[in-house]
Design a protein around this motif. Structure first.
Motif: not given
Length: 436
Positions: A343-362
């Motif tokens: 929920r803390f991370l959900d406050r920051y819209p810039g973080v949500r864009e990292a989702g696909e990059n995180i999956r790709t990186a992993m």
């Protein structure tokens, strides 16, 4: 009899959690499960990957340590239940089968360990020790995924900085451990170096993401982080009852010295140092918070032992009943805190864009780590030939249009190489390799 029942319950529940893709113990497997959950990896490939990553550790690590103290190291049960649960289809019959087989497996380990080791010693080529190498690079390599995610989303320059600082943080943790700088009472606190590096990289990733504020230009409502992190955390939350039961049973088993959470506390318990064992378990738990929390939030798959504080509760509680209650409460709090982080991370819209990059990186890092681990394992079983076979499997798979996902080539190739090596030795075409 009580010890046998507890070991049976631990095996049954852990295998059920793995079968339902809720929790696995192997840290290297946790990032792989979403590939199956989201349909990018079939169940058979997942089962083979689990087998390759965990089988050698069960026989070459978990069971030998258990034999030294006559207390089961938790790895010997939960790495095995990972394989059992993921080897069966995730449906009603698979759930029941996993629970039954997992329970039998737990009971079998509790009843006798010597015969299990002797069976695998009969093979002409040792495949157990080499298979440990398949998963060895995964956790170490996985700590670099935040740096790759930063490079993909922000810039290669920032990615390099993140990687360099993460590597430095890991080495500082190693240095602190070697110098024994961190102490608590009479015990030395040991940092988990991979966990330190991973959380360092995640801090950089989150800071860069928080600072990236892109205004909405299409008039649509902001998309919250549920599609990236919260959805997967909520998936864990929905299963909190299972985790609480698991935490209670394991804490009770630890209280009765049926199980130990790590080799250090295991050896201390064998010497009768219960308090020191609890302190060692607590230090290990603190070191593992970043690793387990980060992988849980990113994958939606938890660990059946949580952050491992349930072992501390089990060792310090005056009786198994209170230990069980504390284990339930601790797991509940841990799951609740995961949701708070999301929920803390959900406050920051810039973080949500990292989702696909995180999956790709992993995914990319896992492909490389598992290929390296598989090649090292194969070469131990068949020097020279092992590298040749893994390289050949990889390029032929690519030429065939990649019928097997890249991250499965290393584990599957290592297993096939072990079979080939034993056949060659049995036929007299190869001498048994000398393994150090």
């Amino acid at each position: 009899m009580t010890e046998l029942i507890l070991a049976t319950l631990v095996g049954a529940m852990a295998a059920l959690l793995a079968n339902r893709n809720i929790a696995v113990f192997n840290d290297g497997l946790r990032p792989i499960l979403p590939e199956n959950i989201e349909g990018r990896m079939d169940r058979r490939t997942l089962a083979l990957t689990s087998f390759a990553m965990s089988f050698g550790l069960v026989i070459g690590f978990g069971i030998p340590f258990s034999l030294t103290a006559k207390i089961l190291l938790i790895h010997s049960i939960l790495l095995g239940t990972d394989m059992i649960g993921l080897s069966l289809p995730s449906n009603r019959w698979g759930n029941a089968g996993a629970a039954v087989v997992g329970g039998i497996y737990g009971a079998g380990l509790s009843a006798g360990l010597d015969s299990i080791v002797n069976i695998f010693k009969m093979l002409p080529v040792d495949v157990l020790k080499p298979l440990e190498q398949v998963g060895a690079p995964v956790v170490v390599g996985f700590m670099a995924f935040p740096a790759l995610a930063v490079a993909l989303q922000f810039s290669i320059k920032k990615g390099i900085v993140t990687f360099a600082v993460s590597a430095l943080a890991r080495q500082l943790a190693v240095w602190c451990n070697e110098q024994k700088l961190l102490t608590f009472g009479q015990s030395t606190v040991t940092l988990n170096q991979e966990g330190v590096a991973l959380i360092t990289g995640m801090i950089f990733l989150i800071i860069f993401a928080i600072r990236q504020k892109k205004p909405e230009t299409d008039g649509s409502s902001p998309v919250d982080l549920a599609a990236i992190f919260s959805e997967r955390v909520n998936r864990i939350r929905k299963q909190v009852v299972f985790f609480m039961m698991m935490g209670g049973v394991i804490a009770a088993a630890a209280n009765l010295l049926v199980l130990a959470g790590d080799p250090i506390s295991l050896q201390l318990l064998s010497e009768g140092n219960r308090t020191d064992a609890a302190l060692a378990a607590a230090a290990r738990a603190v070191g593992f918070i970043p690793l387990i929390a980060s992988t849980a939030i990113a994958t939606g798959v938890y660990s059946p032992v949580g952050f491992t504080f349930i072992f501390v509760a089990g060792l310090l509680a005056p009786n198994p009943w209170l230990a069980g209650i504390l284990g339930c409460v601790i797991i509940f709090i841990e799951v609740f805190l995961l949701s708070s982080v999301s929920r803390f991370l959900d406050r920051y819209p810039g973080v949500r864009e990292a989702g696909e990059n995180i999956r790709t990186a992993m995914t990319r890092l896992l492909e490389v780590a598992l290929l390296i681990g598989g090649a090292n394992a194969a070469n131990m079983m068949a020097p020279g030939l092992g590298y040749f076979l893994i390289g050949g499997f990889y390029v032929l798979n690519e030429a065939a249009g990649r019928p097997v996902v890249r991250m499965a080539i290393g584990p599957i190739g290592a297993i096939v190489t072990g079979i080939i090596a034993n056949l060659l030795v049995a036929s007299g075409l190869m001498s048994p390799p000398l393994m150090k």
